[in-house]
Design an enzyme around this catalytic site. Structure first.
Site, short mmCIF file in Angstrom:
data_model
loop_
_atom_site.label_atom_id
_atom_site.label_comp_id
_atom_site.label_asym_id
_atom_site.label_seq_id
_atom_site.Cartn_x
_atom_site.Cartn_y
_atom_site.Cartn_z
N ARG A 42 0.83 -1.22 0.00
CA ARG A 42 0.00 0.00 0.00
C ARG A 42 0.86 1.26 0.00
NH1 ARG A 42 -3.51 -0.55 5.08
NH2 ARG A 42 -1.53 -1.36 5.79
N ASN A 60 -6.01 -2.79 2.34
CA ASN A 60 -5.97 -4.24 2.46
C ASN A 60 -7.41 -4.74 2.55
OD1 ASN A 60 -3.19 -4.52 2.45
ND2 ASN A 60 -3.01 -4.52 4.67
#
Length: 117
Positions: A42, A60
């Protein structure tokens, strides 16, 4: 020879100016499969998206994938798609990348690319 060079430069300038006057944006959702959680995926996605002047988010998913939404110029979206499919974070192992809901938009919905929890 300078005449050829000048006309080539003028031609390039015209193409560039046409591109800037007809600016349209693209939005796209994505889901990345593989070893993509716990490997700073990320964070690296946010960094690359910001470098490409994209806005949106990444998070996520409970299924073990990484999901997100991005908006920006079409060529920058395509660069990001390639990055998400093939590069990712240094320790990620991408097995599949799905892109969906791609559409043309007239303005960006947001000013930054965020990591969501």
């Amino acid at each position: 020879i300078p005449c050829v060079s000048d006309s080539m430069a003028t031609g390039s300038g015209n193409v560039g100016s046409k591109e800037t006057t007809n600016v349209s944006f693209v939005s796209c959702d994505f889901e990345i499969f593989g070893t993509v959680q716990g490997v700073f995926f990320r964070k690296h996605t946010q960094k690359e998206a910001t470098r490409l002047n994209l806005v949106g988010w990444v998070k996520n998913a409970s299924s073990g994938t990484v999901q997100g939404h991005m908006e920006g110029r079409k060529d920058d979206i395509n660069k990001m798609k390639t990055w998400l499919r093939t590069i990712g974070s240094p320790k990620s192992k991408i097995t599949k990348a799905d892109f969906s809901n791609e559409k043309t938009i007239t303005q960006l919905n947001g000013t930054s690319f965020n990591v969501n929890k």
